[in-house]
Design a protein around this motif. Structure first.
Motif, mmCIF file in Angstrom:
data_model
loop_
_atom_site.group_PDB
_atom_site.id
_atom_site.type_symbol
_atom_site.label_atom_id
_atom_site.label_comp_id
_atom_site.label_asym_id
_atom_site.label_seq_id
_atom_site.Cartn_x
_atom_site.Cartn_y
_atom_site.Cartn_z
ATOM 1 N N UNK A 117 0.831 -1.204 0.000
ATOM 2 C CA UNK A 117 0.000 0.000 0.000
ATOM 3 C C UNK A 117 0.868 1.258 0.000
ATOM 4 N N UNK A 118 1.959 1.212 0.736
ATOM 5 C CA UNK A 118 2.906 2.328 0.777
ATOM 6 C C UNK A 118 3.398 2.642 -0.642
ATOM 7 N N UNK A 119 3.775 1.603 -1.393
ATOM 8 C CA UNK A 119 4.275 1.776 -2.771
ATOM 9 C C UNK A 119 3.187 2.342 -3.673
ATOM 10 N N UNK A 120 1.972 1.788 -3.577
ATOM 11 C CA UNK A 120 0.861 2.263 -4.413
ATOM 12 C C UNK A 120 0.644 3.767 -4.243
ATOM 13 N N UNK A 121 0.552 4.216 -2.997
ATOM 14 C CA UNK A 121 0.210 5.613 -2.734
ATOM 15 C C UNK A 121 1.402 6.553 -2.914
ATOM 16 N N UNK A 122 2.606 6.064 -2.704
ATOM 17 C CA UNK A 122 3.786 6.925 -2.810
ATOM 18 C C UNK A 122 4.076 7.309 -4.269
ATOM 19 N N UNK A 125 -0.001 8.071 -6.036
ATOM 20 C CA UNK A 125 -0.957 8.714 -5.135
ATOM 21 C C UNK A 125 -2.400 8.239 -5.348
ATOM 22 N N UNK A 126 -2.518 7.014 -5.840
ATOM 23 C CA UNK A 126 -3.846 6.422 -5.981
ATOM 24 C C UNK A 126 -3.728 4.905 -6.090
ATOM 25 N N UNK A 266 -7.837 7.771 -4.655
ATOM 26 C CA UNK A 266 -6.546 8.442 -4.576
ATOM 27 C C UNK A 266 -6.542 9.497 -3.497
ATOM 28 N N UNK A 267 -5.318 9.887 -3.105
ATOM 29 C CA UNK A 267 -5.148 10.879 -2.051
ATOM 30 C C UNK A 267 -3.753 11.457 -2.181
ATOM 31 N N UNK A 272 -1.351 11.919 3.576
ATOM 32 C CA UNK A 272 -1.457 10.615 4.219
ATOM 33 C C UNK A 272 -0.102 10.047 4.642
ATOM 34 N N UNK A 273 1.007 10.717 4.277
ATOM 35 C CA UNK A 273 2.321 10.115 4.496
ATOM 36 C C UNK A 273 2.616 9.851 5.977
#
Length: 325
Positions: A117-122, A125-126, A266-267, A272-273
């Motif tokens: 999840x960290x990789x997806x959002x980093x 960002x979605x 997305x965010x 969210x970091x």
């Protein structure tokens, strides 16, 4: 009048959660004994996925109504709360011992899901539909892996049950009805409590991401709270620990995976970091605590609770600064 109604919803939710937790854990133990599989596997699957159903409903509803911050915040906040608050309280009530194989196998899988999840959002960002599909495929592999493991361990488990309980318990339709009833009560109770809590928070002007990280996360995690505390009080720590680890895996791979398949979410990373780092660190922190003597005792539970209080204080301070700015 509206304030009183919301308080009544919260109170009703708590009552339903109590009875739902009792029914779920009691019948899950009977099911494990009759099938000849460990209570840890039942905790990781039936109990964990069942108690995560409110998170699924809340995240899907949030994504479909244009509130991705609540959808993502709900899962991230729930995973933080599951480890630091629920396991903290559970360990204070009844210290948890973990099997060595569980530490080597299940906790790293939970850490891997958090990293994914960290990789997806980093990076983008979605969570896209393809990433959601990939997550669901990983969840399927995880369930298959648990099933195969339980088959290879079944002979040892049956011998253990025979020594501890005598003859394996017989299941009837009442066991399955009790299991479904427990899950239903947990789901309805969490929903009532969440509705009342969110309405109260919005009345005080709390931002959506904070609502998702705290109130919705707590409300949808109450089934895990009820099931884990009930399991601890009934001296079934394997169900309590398996419930939390299995729920965290399911929250990321199953809930956000399915939510992204229906509606990509997305965010902005900046928003969210901090919470992503807390979730990842909490997941990693659980491993050495259990590895030292394979036990999560009252001292460790106190540390976890202290860390969660510090996290909530940080959230409150950041919310206050935003409102003042």
């Amino acid at each position: 009048m509206e304030f009183v109604l919301n308080l009544l919803l919260i109170a009703s939710g708590i009552v339903l959660l109590y009875f739902g937790g009792e029914a779920l854990v009691k019948n899950a133990v009977v099911l494990a004994r009759s099938w000849g599989i460990s209570t840890m596997v039942v905790g990781l699957t039936v109990v964990a996925f069942g108690t995560s159903s409110p998170e699924l409903a809340a995240s899907l509803a949030a994504a479909l109504t244009g509130s991705p911050a609540i959808a993502i915040g709900n899962v991230v906040g729930s995973n933080i709360l599951n480890i630091l608050l629920i396991l903290g309280v559970t360990a204070l009530l009844a210290p948890i011992r973990a099997q060595a194989q569980f530490i080597k196998r299940e906790v790293p899988i939970m850490i891997g899901a958090a990293l994914l999840l960290f990789v997806f959002l980093y990076f983008d960002q979605q969570i896209t539909r393809w990433e959601g599909l990939f997550s669901m495929a990983l969840l399927g592999l995880y369930i298959w892996f648990l099933y195969r493991s339980s088959i290879s361990e079944s002979a040892d488990v049956l011998e253990e049950f025979d020594q501890e309980y005598g003859q394996p318990a017989k299941t009837g339709w009442q066991t399955y009805v009790g299991l479904v009833l427990g899950l239903a009560l947990l789901g309805v109770g969490a929903r009532l409590l969440t509705i009342g809590a969110v309405e109260l928070a919005r009345a005080f002007g709390v931002p959506e991401l904070i609502i998702g990280l705290t109130i919705v996360a707590l409300g949808t995690s109450l089934p895990e709270v009820a099931a884990s505390i009930t399991a601890a009080l009934r001296r079934e720590p394997d169900i309590a620990l398996g419930n939390i680890v299995g729920s965290n895996v399911f929250n990321i791979l199953g809930i956000l995976g399915l939510t992204a398949l229906v509606q990509p979410v997305g965010l902005p990373w900046e928003g969210i970091q901090r919470d992503m780092w807390v979730m990842l660190l909490a997941s990693v922190l659980l491993w050495p605590f259990l590895a030292t003597g394979s036990r999560l005792g009252r001292r460790e539970g106190g540390v976890f609770l202290g860390l969660y209080v510090a996290y909530v204080v940080l959230l409150v301070q950041s919310t206050a600064q935003r409102s003042m700015g």
